[in-house]
Design a protein around this motif. Structure first.
Motif, short mmCIF file in Angstrom:
data_model
loop_
_atom_site.label_atom_id
_atom_site.label_comp_id
_atom_site.label_asym_id
_atom_site.label_seq_id
_atom_site.Cartn_x
_atom_site.Cartn_y
_atom_site.Cartn_z
N ASP A 1 0.83 -1.19 0.00
CA ASP A 1 0.00 0.00 0.00
C ASP A 1 0.87 1.24 0.00
N VAL A 2 0.51 2.16 -0.85
CA VAL A 2 1.13 3.48 -0.87
C VAL A 2 0.01 4.47 -0.70
N VAL A 3 0.08 5.28 0.35
CA VAL A 3 -0.98 6.22 0.67
C VAL A 3 -0.41 7.62 0.84
N ASN A 4 -1.29 8.60 0.71
CA ASN A 4 -0.92 9.98 0.95
C ASN A 4 -1.28 10.35 2.38
N ILE A 5 -0.34 10.97 3.08
CA ILE A 5 -0.59 11.43 4.45
C ILE A 5 -1.21 12.82 4.37
N LEU A 6 -2.40 12.94 4.95
CA LEU A 6 -3.08 14.23 4.99
C LEU A 6 -2.80 14.96 6.29
N ILE A 7 -2.81 14.22 7.41
CA ILE A 7 -2.49 14.77 8.73
C ILE A 7 -1.68 13.73 9.49
N LEU A 8 -0.61 14.17 10.10
CA LEU A 8 0.19 13.31 10.98
C LEU A 8 0.55 14.13 12.21
N SER A 9 0.01 13.72 13.36
CA SER A 9 0.29 14.40 14.62
C SER A 9 0.52 13.36 15.69
N GLU A 10 0.71 13.79 16.91
CA GLU A 10 0.89 12.86 18.03
C GLU A 10 -0.35 12.02 18.29
N THR A 11 -1.52 12.50 17.87
CA THR A 11 -2.77 11.80 18.18
C THR A 11 -3.57 11.35 16.98
N GLU A 12 -3.15 11.74 15.76
CA GLU A 12 -3.98 11.42 14.60
C GLU A 12 -3.12 11.17 13.36
N LEU A 13 -3.53 10.15 12.61
CA LEU A 13 -2.99 9.89 11.28
C LEU A 13 -4.18 9.82 10.34
N LYS A 14 -4.21 10.73 9.39
CA LYS A 14 -5.27 10.75 8.39
C LYS A 14 -4.60 10.51 7.04
N ILE A 15 -5.04 9.45 6.35
CA ILE A 15 -4.45 9.08 5.06
C ILE A 15 -5.52 9.03 3.99
N GLN A 16 -5.06 9.12 2.75
CA GLN A 16 -5.95 8.92 1.61
C GLN A 16 -5.38 7.79 0.79
N ASN A 17 -6.19 6.74 0.59
CA ASN A 17 -5.72 5.58 -0.16
C ASN A 17 -5.92 5.77 -1.65
N SER A 18 -5.51 4.79 -2.42
CA SER A 18 -5.57 4.90 -3.88
C SER A 18 -7.00 4.94 -4.41
#
Length: 93
Positions: free
Chosen positions: A66-83
């Protein structure tokens, strides 16, 4: 219309304990609780990951899965967008 926003999608009903772990040394763990033979039995898949800018590549057994785009990366949240364009949110609890 925006992209669909979903929480971690792999929970089995009654076993909402599944999680993904990304360690500081590049290890990826997908911990899944299923009830195939016993209630909420734990299964763990492990691989590696590489973060390059806003791209996250996860590898199992030498194959990029899987290769995804990171939209938000913080100490408490990871938001990704998949293909598929889906946005998936992981939160630290």
């Amino acid at each position: 219309m925006g992209n669909p926003l979903i929480d971690y999608p792999d929970h089995e009903d009654g076993c909402n304990k599944d999680y993904v772990e990304l360690t500081a040394n590049g290890v990826f763990r997908d911990v899944d609780y299923d009830s195939f033979s016993t209630p909420c039995q734990v299964f763990t898949d492990e691989g590696t990951y590489l973060k390059d800018g806003n791209t996250l590549t996860v590898t199992y057994d030498g194959d990029d899965i899987d290769v995804v785009n990171i939209l938000i990366l913080s100490e408490t949240e990871l938001k990704i967008q998949n293909s598929d364009g889906e946005v998936v949110v992981f939160t630290r609890q």
